[in-house]
Motif scaffolding. Structure first.
Motif: not given
Length: 417
Positions: A197-204
């Motif tokens: 859904d676009g929350e790629t900062d979770l991986l960071d």
């Protein structure tokens, strides 16, 4: 001043199916069922009502999904169970297999056309959804996966649709990486859907603690390919200490090799694996004319969750509403030239009914003129009388009129002689 009569409306999120809608619906259904028979699948039907614990006890649906089911108490004295309008079609079929078919010593090939229900708070999206589906239970192999994809694609081709594409993913590969992050099964589902859904900062945020796993997941989500060679190249990039990754890759490569032999157009796209709650292996999404019209995959643990023994299984669903919207409606109508309005004198009713039966046996549509009013959208108007000449025929297209002494002469006039 308010109107004297309240306007009665349909329930929000539910749709009436008009005559045109049903033509499209039945066209999709017929193409699916014909293909189903050619693949050796037998039709089944499960109840609209199921016990809620079927979906909760085994954790087969996410908490978010379960919050949107229609549920109520089915009173039985003071020990009523909570029941639901089924929110999913695969889980009830897995229950049916575990309850009644698991003792068979051969794989179960089951198909169905059914509806499911999910609450949608705005009422702007469908709360009742129709689908065609198939489940192959008791056989787990790359060939079984390829059979399901071929079945789904052939069904859509039978509907006259083109530009068919399959997007492939693998739940085992995704779960192998996500589990190495120390996440539970439900946490994996939530994290993966949030990332898509676009929350790629979770991986960071996780990168410092689990750099190998995070890099592996970023690699999968950021790359696409259209050959098993693409996956073979990925094998060397994954660390051997991430459990299950190598096995899952080999499984997906074997399935893709078979799909290539079937000459199916596909793309490897791990972002297409969203919503993989009970899938354990191969996942596919099916597109026609650029629209996602279905999908499915492998769910080897689902039958065991129903209280039976674990059984390898896979299946797919085709979304009838989306497919119906793509169908060319013109090909579904019987031409006006094969539609007759029949006006029968009361004294010639026997002859008129016999003529109607004769025309209908040829595949024509015959509608009686009621209260002297001709039927609409007809290419022919026929009057039946007891006196000579018995039949008066009007070609509504050309305006040409004819009279006939018997039914065989009339058939010749309308082009059936």
């Amino acid at each position: 001043m308010q109107d004297r009569f309240m306007q009665i409306e349909r329930c929000k999120g539910c749709n009436d199916l008009t005559a045109e809608d049903m033509l499209r619906f039945r066209s999709v259904e017929a193409a699916f069922q014909e293909t189903s028979k050619s693949y050796g699948y037998a039709e089944v039907r499960t109840p609209t009502l199921e016990y809620l614990y079927l979906f909760t006890s085994a954790g087969t649906l996410t908490p978010g999904m379960l919050r949107r089911v229609y549920s109520f108490l089915d009173w039985d004295g003071w020990s009523g169970e909570r029941v639901v309008l089924k929110p999913d079609a695969t889980i009830p079929v897995a229950r049916l297999y575990a309850e009644r078919l698991a003792h068979k010593d051969y794989p179960a090939r089951l198909s169905y056309v059914t509806n499911s229900f999910i609450f949608e708070e705005t009422g702007t999206r469908a709360r009742e959804r129709w689908q065609c589906g198939a489940e192959l239970i008791g056989a787990g192999s790359s060939l079984a996966d390829a059979e399901l994809v071929g079945f789904a694609c052939d069904s859509v081709k039978k509907m006259g649709l083109n530009n068919i594409e399959v997007k492939l993913s693998h739940a085992g590969l995704l779960r192998g990486i996500l589990s190495s992050l120390g996440l539970s099964h439900s946490e994996q589902d939530i994290l993966f859907d949030r990332i898509l859904d676009g929350e790629t900062d979770l991986l960071d945020r996780m990168q410092a603690e689990k750099p190998q796993a995070v890099e592996a997941l970023k690699l999968l989500l950021g790359t696409k390919g259209s050959s098993s060679g693409f996956l073979k190249n990925l094998r060397a990039l994954f660390a051997a200490d991430i459990p299950g990754v190598q096995i899952a890759l080999e499984d997906l490569i074997a399935t893709i090799d078979l799909l290539q032999a079937l000459e199916l157009k596909y793309q490897i796209d791990f972002t297409s694996g969203k919503g993989f709650e009970y899938y354990t292996g191969f996942i596919f999404r099916l597109f026609a004319e650029g629209v996602n019209v279905g999908g499915g995959g492998r769910y080897d643990r689902l039958v065991g969750m129903m209280g039976g023994q674990d059984a390898p299984a896979g299946g797919f669903a085709l979304y009838i509403d989306r497919l119906a919207a793509l169908i060319n409606i013109d090909s579904l109508y019987i031409p006006v030239s094969q539609r007759v309005s029949l006006n029968i004198e009361s004294s010639a009713m026997k002859e008129g009914v016999e003529l109607a039966d004769l025309l209908r046996q040829t595949g024509w549509i015959v509608m009686f003129a009621l209260q002297g009013k001709k039927a609409h959208d007809c290419g022919w108007e026929v009057e039946v009388r007891s006196a000579e000449p018995r039949f008066s025929v009007l070609n509504c297209g050309s305006g040409e009129k004819s009279v006939c002494e018997d039914a065989m002469e009339l058939l010749a006039v309308v082009g059936l002689g």
